[in-house]
Design an enzyme around this catalytic site. Structure first.
Site, PDB file in Angstrom:
ATOM      1  N   GLY A 251      29.708  52.778  49.154  1.00  0.00           N
ATOM      2  CA  GLY A 251      29.975  51.338  49.302  1.00  0.00           C
ATOM      3  C   GLY A 251      29.699  50.525  48.041  1.00  0.00           C
TER       4      GLY A 251
ATOM      5  N   CYS B  41      26.172  49.263  48.076  1.00  0.00           N
ATOM      6  CA  CYS B  41      25.272  50.273  48.612  1.00  0.00           C
ATOM      7  C   CYS B  41      24.430  50.846  47.475  1.00  0.00           C
ATOM      8  CB  CYS B  41      26.143  51.356  49.226  1.00  0.00           C
ATOM      9  SG  CYS B  41      25.258  52.849  49.568  1.00  0.00           S
TER      10      CYS B  41
HETATM   11  P1  5GP Z   1      32.929  48.811  50.385  1.00  0.00           P
HETATM   12  O1  5GP Z   1      34.265  48.703  51.034  1.00  0.00           O
HETATM   13  O2  5GP Z   1      32.344  47.485  50.040  1.00  0.00           O
HETATM   14  O3  5GP Z   1      32.937  49.763  49.225  1.00  0.00           O
HETATM   15  O4  5GP Z   1      31.970  49.508  51.452  1.00  0.00           O
HETATM   16  C1  5GP Z   1      31.718  48.937  52.717  1.00  0.00           C
HETATM   17  C2  5GP Z   1      30.756  49.826  53.483  1.00  0.00           C
HETATM   18  O5  5GP Z   1      29.507  49.927  52.812  1.00  0.00           O
HETATM   19  C3  5GP Z   1      30.360  49.317  54.846  1.00  0.00           C
HETATM   20  O6  5GP Z   1      31.346  49.470  55.819  1.00  0.00           O
HETATM   21  C4  5GP Z   1      29.104  50.134  55.133  1.00  0.00           C
HETATM   22  O7  5GP Z   1      29.390  51.422  55.614  1.00  0.00           O
HETATM   23  C5  5GP Z   1      28.498  50.282  53.752  1.00  0.00           C
HETATM   24  N1  5GP Z   1      27.361  49.362  53.594  1.00  0.00           N
HETATM   25  C6  5GP Z   1      27.289  48.045  53.906  1.00  0.00           C
HETATM   26  N2  5GP Z   1      26.081  47.527  53.614  1.00  0.00           N
HETATM   27  C7  5GP Z   1      25.356  48.553  53.119  1.00  0.00           C
HETATM   28  C8  5GP Z   1      24.006  48.652  52.644  1.00  0.00           C
HETATM   29  O8  5GP Z   1      23.251  47.691  52.581  1.00  0.00           O
HETATM   30  N3  5GP Z   1      23.613  49.887  52.257  1.00  0.00           N
HETATM   31  C9  5GP Z   1      24.435  50.974  52.302  1.00  0.00           C
HETATM   32  N4  5GP Z   1      23.954  52.151  51.942  1.00  0.00           N
HETATM   33  N5  5GP Z   1      25.723  50.904  52.699  1.00  0.00           N
HETATM   34  C10 5GP Z   1      26.158  49.709  53.109  1.00  0.00           C
END
Ligand code: 5GP
Length: 346
Positions: free
Chosen positions: A183, A186
């Site tokens: 993420g 993340c």
């Molecule tokens: P993106 O599309 O922004 O790359 O990823 C979104 C995903 O990141 C979310 O659906 C969720 O699975 C993950 N995510 C959201 N908040 C957090 C966080 O605080 N920590 C982690 N490890 N993953 C997150």
């Protein structure tokens, strides 16, 4: 200790090879998909792209726009019951096919879920979401939820390996959410050293899920429409987006002005910002595993959606897939050491 030597790949490690095609135009491509589920008797039809259940992405406002175009929103779990009542009172018909109610696995979470479904039985999708889907406790929660809601579509995650996808499907999940660490906000990989490159996770988990008649969602790591195309090409049935849908009118998140320019706050659901907002701080025994960032304000999400869907249609024409469903079969990935030309990027 053991080492696996076959290399695992992320989106940046591959490109999709173009193939001879009879399609004349992007307008000939259909992005619609129909799914039947492993446990739930419901069938679903729409464009299988989802807004993530984060409170700066998966909002009611986002759901209104996305559902009108048959895209899906996993609504974040921090809305109160009254908010749900108000939202559902003004929702257009059939929109309940395009939203999931998210839940954690605590007693409080499952009580709240029960209340929402008691008042709004027309809702059909449950998204059981934990950062680490490998715990036995989580599997038991999925089992109990299936017993309690035999007709609903249950999404459960997150995991990244085939054996755990199978375990969750057998426990009662219809769709398994895949992604640990990719993420945009993340920090799990940095804080824990744990993770799995997303493209390989999709390929391996899709294979396991499809073998049993289940589906997967690729969750996290898409930074461009091309990444979404790669996720579908690798076998994802749905693709979930956080950062790409953040920063819009519909996204939620505090609006900030910097040097006269507007930004919106976007943060991970395990960031200290989210924990302070929702649970009164970061508990002593844990570390925050998410970042807080400010993304430039992007206007209405409609423009971004057009960009995403246009990109995806274009991918399909490059490989001769007249329907999104055919994209995986028509995808050949090539391993690469370069991506886009950066000469004019700031
Ligand atoms: P993106 O599309 O922004 O790359 O990823 C979104 C995903 O990141 C979310 O659906 C969720 O699975 C993950 N995510 C959201 N908040 C957090 C966080 O605080 N920590 C982690 N490890 N993953 C997150």
């Amino acid at each position: 200790m053991r080492i696996e030597y076959d290399i695992k790949l992320g989106f940046k490690d591959v490109m999709i090879r173009p193939k001879r095609s009879t399609l004349k135009s992007r307008s000939e491509v259909s992005l619609d998909r129909e799914f039947k589920f492993l446990h739930s008797p419901i069938s679903w039809e729409g464009i299988p792209i989802m807004a993530a259940n984060m409170d700066t992405v998966g909002t009611f406002e986002m759901a209104k726009v996305l559902s009108s175009k048959k895209l899906f929103t996993a609504i974040h779990k921090h809305y109160a019951l009254d908010d749900w009542n108000l939202f559902l009172a003004h929702l257009p018909e059939h929109a309940e096919n395009y939203i999931a109610v998210s839940t954690g696995i605590s007693k409080h979470d499952s009580n709240k879920l029960a209340k929402i479904f008691e008042i709004h039985p027309q809702l059909q999708f449950i998204c059981i979401d934990v950062a680490n889907g490998y715990s036995e406790h989580f599997v038991h929660f999925v089992k109990r939820t299936r017993e309690q809601y035999p007709e609903k579509v249950i999404i459960a995650g997150n995991v990244v390996t085939g054996e755990m996808v199978e375990e969750l499907l057998l426990a009662g999940a219809d769709i398994v959410k895949v992604g640990i660490g990719p993420g945009s906000v993340c920090t799990t990989r940095v804080k824990t050293g744990v993770g799995y490159p997303q493209l390989s996770a999709i390929i391996e988990c899709a294979d396991a899920a499809h073998g049993l008649g289940g589906q997967i969602i690729s969750d996290g790591g898409c930074a461009s429409p091309g990444d979404i195309a790669k996720a579908f090409g690798a076998g994802a049935d749905f693709v979930m987006l956080g950062g790409m849908l953040a920063g819009h009118d519909e996204s939620g998140g505090e609006i900030i002005e910097k040097n006269g320019k507007p930004f919106r706050k976007f943060y991970g659901m395990s960031s200290s910002t989210a924990m302070e907002k929702h649970v009164g701080g970061v508990a002593e025994y844990r570390a925050s595993e998410g970042k807080t960032v400010e993304v430039p304000y992007k206007g209405s999400v409609e423009n971004t959606l057009q960009d995403i869907l246009g990109g995806l249609r274009s991918t399909c024409t490059y490989v001769g897939a007249s329907r999104l469903k055919e994209l995986t079969k028509r995808t050949t990935f090539i391993r690469v050491n370069e991506q886009e030309n950066q000469v004019y990027s700031s």
